[in-house]
Design an enzyme around this catalytic site. Structure first.
Site, PDB file in Angstrom:
ATOM      1  N   HIS A   1      -5.143  -3.167  -2.818  1.00 11.42           N
ATOM      2  CA  HIS A   1      -4.808  -1.955  -3.930  1.00 11.42           C
ATOM      3  C   HIS A   1      -4.742  -2.936  -5.513  1.00 11.42           C
ATOM      4  O   HIS A   1      -4.249  -2.393  -6.464  1.00 11.42           O
ATOM      5  CB  HIS A   1      -3.412  -1.458  -3.575  1.00 11.42           C
ATOM      6  CG  HIS A   1      -3.591  -0.599  -2.181  1.00 11.42           C
ATOM      7  ND1 HIS A   1      -3.944   0.674  -2.351  1.00 11.42           N
ATOM      8  CD2 HIS A   1      -3.222  -1.150  -0.972  1.00 11.42           C
ATOM      9  CE1 HIS A   1      -4.118   1.115  -1.201  1.00 11.42           C
ATOM     10  NE2 HIS A   1      -3.595  -0.098  -0.280  1.00 11.42           N
TER      11      HIS A   1
ATOM     12  N   LYS B   1     -11.445   1.161  -2.373  1.00 11.06           N
ATOM     13  CA  LYS B   1     -10.330   1.846  -3.220  1.00 11.06           C
ATOM     14  C   LYS B   1     -10.712   1.834  -4.607  1.00 11.06           C
ATOM     15  O   LYS B   1     -11.721   2.648  -4.912  1.00 11.06           O
ATOM     16  CB  LYS B   1      -9.170   0.897  -2.922  1.00 11.06           C
ATOM     17  CG  LYS B   1      -8.678   1.398  -1.471  1.00 11.06           C
ATOM     18  CD  LYS B   1      -7.626   0.500  -0.749  1.00 11.06           C
ATOM     19  CE  LYS B   1      -7.468   1.206   0.614  1.00 11.06           C
ATOM     20  NZ  LYS B   1      -7.146   0.327   1.645  1.00 11.06           N
TER      21      LYS B   1
ATOM     22  N   SER C   1       0.785  -1.266   0.028  1.00 12.00           N
ATOM     23  CA  SER C   1      -0.011  -0.006   0.004  1.00 12.00           C
ATOM     24  C   SER C   1       0.872   1.235   0.156  1.00 12.00           C
ATOM     25  O   SER C   1       0.440   2.292  -0.581  1.00 12.00           O
ATOM     26  CB  SER C   1      -0.968  -0.041   1.054  1.00 12.00           C
ATOM     27  OG  SER C   1      -0.398  -0.305   2.355  1.00 12.00           O
TER      28      SER C   1
END
Ligand SMILES: *Cc1c(COP(=O)(O)O)cnc(C)c1O
Length: 388
Positions: A205, A237, A177
């Site tokens: 991610h 995200k 991250s």
């Protein structure tokens, strides 16, 4: 003895480690209104530019019309709506796994999985740069925690070769991250296979960004449920909504339903969030142009950074950190960028290891090439200003 909070806060300030919030207005996007100023935004995790998407907002409004706002109860009481159920089925299909289970946040998903599977006498192996929630899950589980050097399969192999009683779980971020590099997932999987350990990947991610149709870092590496029994990813995200899920075998999901305390003892996420996420998933899957555009922007940024003499960390993902080392220096960079209308976060310990403070620049399919160029020219100016 009481607490001397004021001196502890002051020490943080002196050390350049004080954290504070800014107040934003309007949706997430290439630009963001922060403390009343419109800024170029390079600090979100909205990699596909979906957080402010009108179609997803409409899906959420329809969800509210149908289900109201609150779910009103935990999943196991009566909070598990048709919207949640449908999203779970779609996430299982998307990730190529038997089943998926929704959690209200990624933090809770990680605590839930690790603490449900491991207990005293078991062993947990974690990459040194894993997300805090994976470390906290380990602490909650009371398993023996062993951390291996970042992305170092040999170091992991050496730890695994030490025979340990009990169950063994290896956990890694899929895309790190704060560094943006992709974990060596195939190597991790074969080390686990060799030493009879289970592997869990946190793809917060990677989902939406990597792999065919954004199916994530495991899809990109050609690994399935057999090689990596536990996949966790978040919806807040690239998918632009909120919440998280774990995907894996029927038995894994049933075990979590029975035993994951952050699943059992919490109110189900609002069903309208699940409806919004179903639409987000469809868009993320179908609109390949977002990933293509993002890749183009990443290449443009990396090429431009090299031309102005900035050394970026090695990353092909939308997370493009500029390593600075000292926390005060990272703050100076972030403040100088802010004065020029560019929003980039300084990431400091303990989020990253001591001495590795950085600017965490993140790109999004919402950006235009000209905005990447604007970022580069401001970075070039700040580089001169700070070097002087
Ligand atoms: C953001 C993040 C989480 C936590 O997810 P939330 O839904 O924000 O709680 C977990 N793991 C990683 C790697 C993350 O980046």
């Amino acid at each position: 003895m009481g607490f001397d909070l004021e001196s502890a806060l002051e020490r943080r300030r002196v050390d350049g480690l004080y954290r504070s919030r800014r107040v934003s207005d309007g949706p997430q996007g290439a630009e963001r209104v922060v403390d009343g100023r419109r800024l170029l935004n390079f600090s979100s995790n909205d990699y596909l530019g979906l957080a402010g998407d009108a179609r997803i907002a409409t899906a959420m409004k329809h969800g509210v019309d149908r289900y109201g706002v609150g779910s009103g109860a935990a999943h196991l009481i009566n909070g598990h709506s048709r919207a949640h159920h449908a999203l779970e089925e779609e996430l299982a299909e998307f990730t190529g796994r038997e089943r998926a289970l929704l959690f209200s946040t990624g933090y809770m998903a990680n605590l839930g999985v690790i603490a449900a599977l491991l207990g005293r006498g078991d062993s947990l192996y974690e990459d040194r740069l894993n997300h805090a929630s994976l470390i906290d899950g380990g602490l909650l589980s009371r398993a023996r925690l062993k951390r291996y050097a970042h992305a170092d399969i040999d170091a992991l192999q050496a730890l695994l070769a030490d025979a340990a009683d009990g169950s063994r779980l290896v956990v890694s971020d899929g895309v790190f991250s704060m560094d943006g590099d992709v974990a060596p997932v195939a190597g991790l999987a074969s080390a686990c296979h060799q030493h009879d350990a289970w592997l869990m990947i946190d793809d917060a991610h990677g989902l939406g960004v990597l792999g065919a149709q954004g199916r994530g870092s495991l899809n990109a590496a050609g690994l399935g449920q057999q090689e990596v029994p536990i996949l966790m990813a978040t919806l807040g995200k690239a998918l632009g909504t909120a919440g998280a899920f774990v995907a894996g075998s029927e038995a894994l999901i049933e075990t979590l339903i029975q035993q994951a305390r952050p699943y059992i003892y919490t109110t189900a996420m609002p069903p309208a969030i699940a409806e919004a996420s179903r639409t987000a998933l469809e868009i993320a899957r179908d609109e390949d142009w977002r990933r293509e555009r993002l890749q183009g922007l990443i290449a443009r940024f990396r090429h431009g950074a090299q031309q102005i003499g900035l050394t970026l960390m090695s990353s092909d993902t939308p997370i493009q950190p500029l390593l600075l080392g000292d926390s005060a220096l990272a703050n100076r960079w972030s403040e100088a960028l802010l004065r020029q209308g560019v929003l980039v976060s300084a990431i400091r310990p303990p989020t990253v290891p001591e001495g590795s403070a950085r600017l965490r620049i993140t790109l999004s399919a919402a950006h235009k090439p000209a905005q990447i160029d604007a970022l580069l020219s401001v970075l070039a100016e700040v580089l001169l200003e700070i070097d002087a």
